[in-house]
Motif scaffolding. Sequence first.
Motif, PDB file in Angstrom:
ATOM      1  N   ARG A   1       0.843  -1.187   0.000  1.00  0.00           N
ATOM      2  CA  ARG A   1       0.000   0.000   0.000  1.00  0.00           C
ATOM      3  C   ARG A   1       0.877   1.234   0.000  1.00  0.00           C
ATOM      4  O   ARG A   1       2.012   1.221   0.482  1.00  0.00           O
ATOM      5  CB  ARG A   1      -0.939   0.029   1.195  1.00  0.00           C
ATOM      6  N   ALA A   2       0.321   2.286  -0.548  1.00  0.00           N
ATOM      7  CA  ALA A   2       0.932   3.606  -0.449  1.00  0.00           C
ATOM      8  C   ALA A   2      -0.021   4.456   0.369  1.00  0.00           C
ATOM      9  O   ALA A   2      -1.092   4.839  -0.108  1.00  0.00           O
ATOM     10  CB  ALA A   2       1.148   4.214  -1.828  1.00  0.00           C
TER      11      ALA A   2
ATOM     12  N   HIS B   1       0.528  10.660  -5.816  1.00  0.00           N
ATOM     13  CA  HIS B   1      -0.230  10.615  -4.565  1.00  0.00           C
ATOM     14  C   HIS B   1      -1.746  10.560  -4.775  1.00  0.00           C
ATOM     15  O   HIS B   1      -2.486  10.285  -3.823  1.00  0.00           O
ATOM     16  CB  HIS B   1       0.086  11.852  -3.713  1.00  0.00           C
TER      17      HIS B   1
ATOM     18  N   MET C   1       3.636  10.511   1.553  1.00  0.00           N
ATOM     19  CA  MET C   1       3.479   9.117   1.130  1.00  0.00           C
ATOM     20  C   MET C   1       4.358   8.171   1.943  1.00  0.00           C
ATOM     21  O   MET C   1       5.539   8.451   2.171  1.00  0.00           O
ATOM     22  CB  MET C   1       3.827   8.955  -0.353  1.00  0.00           C
ATOM     23  N   THR C   2       3.770   7.056   2.367  1.00  0.00           N
ATOM     24  CA  THR C   2       4.502   5.962   2.989  1.00  0.00           C
ATOM     25  C   THR C   2       4.183   4.687   2.217  1.00  0.00           C
ATOM     26  O   THR C   2       3.003   4.342   2.055  1.00  0.00           O
ATOM     27  CB  THR C   2       4.097   5.784   4.463  1.00  0.00           C
ATOM     28  N   VAL C   3       5.210   4.018   1.725  1.00  0.00           N
ATOM     29  CA  VAL C   3       5.015   2.783   0.955  1.00  0.00           C
ATOM     30  C   VAL C   3       5.461   1.592   1.784  1.00  0.00           C
ATOM     31  O   VAL C   3       6.600   1.554   2.274  1.00  0.00           O
ATOM     32  CB  VAL C   3       5.792   2.824  -0.371  1.00  0.00           C
TER      33      VAL C   3
ATOM     34  N   VAL D   1       8.558   8.968  -5.841  1.00  0.00           N
ATOM     35  CA  VAL D   1       7.142   8.975  -5.463  1.00  0.00           C
ATOM     36  C   VAL D   1       6.235   8.925  -6.689  1.00  0.00           C
ATOM     37  O   VAL D   1       5.190   8.275  -6.676  1.00  0.00           O
ATOM     38  CB  VAL D   1       6.792  10.194  -4.572  1.00  0.00           C
TER      39      VAL D   1
ATOM     40  N   ILE E   1       5.565   5.276  -8.405  1.00  0.00           N
ATOM     41  CA  ILE E   1       4.831   4.199  -7.739  1.00  0.00           C
ATOM     42  C   ILE E   1       3.549   3.943  -8.529  1.00  0.00           C
ATOM     43  O   ILE E   1       2.709   4.826  -8.675  1.00  0.00           O
ATOM     44  CB  ILE E   1       4.516   4.546  -6.275  1.00  0.00           C
TER      45      ILE E   1
ATOM     46  N   VAL F   1      -0.102  -0.457  -6.858  1.00  0.00           N
ATOM     47  CA  VAL F   1       0.003  -0.269  -5.407  1.00  0.00           C
ATOM     48  C   VAL F   1      -1.185   0.586  -4.968  1.00  0.00           C
ATOM     49  O   VAL F   1      -1.263   1.761  -5.318  1.00  0.00           O
ATOM     50  CB  VAL F   1       1.328   0.420  -5.023  1.00  0.00           C
TER      51      VAL F   1
ATOM     52  N   ARG G   1      -3.569   3.167  -3.296  1.00  0.00           N
ATOM     53  CA  ARG G   1      -3.440   4.353  -2.457  1.00  0.00           C
ATOM     54  C   ARG G   1      -4.463   4.256  -1.329  1.00  0.00           C
ATOM     55  O   ARG G   1      -5.641   3.988  -1.581  1.00  0.00           O
ATOM     56  CB  ARG G   1      -3.694   5.616  -3.254  1.00  0.00           C
TER      57      ARG G   1
END
Length: 397
Positions: free
Chosen positions: A15-16, A50, A260-262, A374, A377, A381, A383
């Motif tokens: 997940r992002a 994002h 953003m955190t992946v 970023v 991505i 994945v 969001r």
Amino acid sequence: MTETATSRTASLRARAEIDLAALRANVRTLREKAPGAAFMAVVKADGYGHGAIPCARAAVDAGATWIGTATPEEALAVRDAESGIPADVRVMCWLWTPGGPWREAIEAGIDISVSGVWALRELTDAARTATRPARVQLKADTGLGRNGCQPADWPELVGAALAAEREGILRVTGLWSHFACADEPGHPSIAAQLTRFREMTAYAEERGVRPEVRHIANSPAVLTLPETHFDLVRPGIAMYGVSPSPELGTSADFGLRPVMTVTASLALVKRVPGGHGVSYGHHYVTPGETTLGLVPLGYGDGIPRHASGTGPVLVDGKWRTAAGRIAMDQFVVDLGGDTPEPGTEAVLFGPGDRGEPTAEDWAQAAGTIAYEIVTRISSRVPRVYVNEEPAGQPGDE
């Protein structure tokens, strides 16, 4: 904290996570840097990866009055009634090719950037049949050498735009340009471009152009060059909490927080002997008996293959490194004998609060810039949006 996943599989593989509270806080911080200028939130390339529409809405909540896009399709999506963007928020689009959807953009009230007479000709042809006058911004090439009108051709473009304005089919709403090296402090091109911009805007205004906005400031200029702010600033990557240049300072130095955190869930943990090759080409061979963890993300998800052997990942509180080649769907980390359970979270990058890598760490590992990390991505994945409610409402902390 509220959470909205774009896919039912958000918790299964990767997940992002997109923290909209962080984005709103970044917008407020950047607005404080340019208190006398309007704020354009740039959401091109799906909001730098994002999510354009959620990020545009969050930016507007925090005070943005303009939205910036590259392609006409991006602008039309933002302007669509279902986007939730208020009608009084201006939308601008600047990357046009012949045969573009000029009339659709005109009738949607989008500010259309024009860099040459060919584009103005196509736009005016469409404007004559449209239900409203076109809103046009003239872009000057002050030294970047990409899009924009060269100084030698500027009089022709300005004259043609003014003639069309007198005809009543368009209104020149803006004069603008873009820096080449604002992320390089002290670069001589900065002053040269600023001088050229002032000269070109002055020429247009002397001949009768009355723009609503003049603008040239991108993220690094907003942060470090107050003399460039004019009537409007256009932060892009800084709005997402990523520093536009390590030379200028880190995100934290500017009071910004990465949005953003992946993460991914380890798909497999297994023990292997020393001398065991890992991934294509066996560019990594285990130095001794160890454990390997399989991260189910690869270059098909936007993880850069150039970071093979160097890309950092936080697993169980420890930094690990991509061991061997990053493949299309997966890569391996050497866990050094540790045995976390399958499903354990692997954090590729985030704000860094928990000791995890940042997008800048991956940029250095891949020999690129954090913008690319970023933005690339992929849609594979999901969001997952957190803190969607604006300040003062549940979920915004």
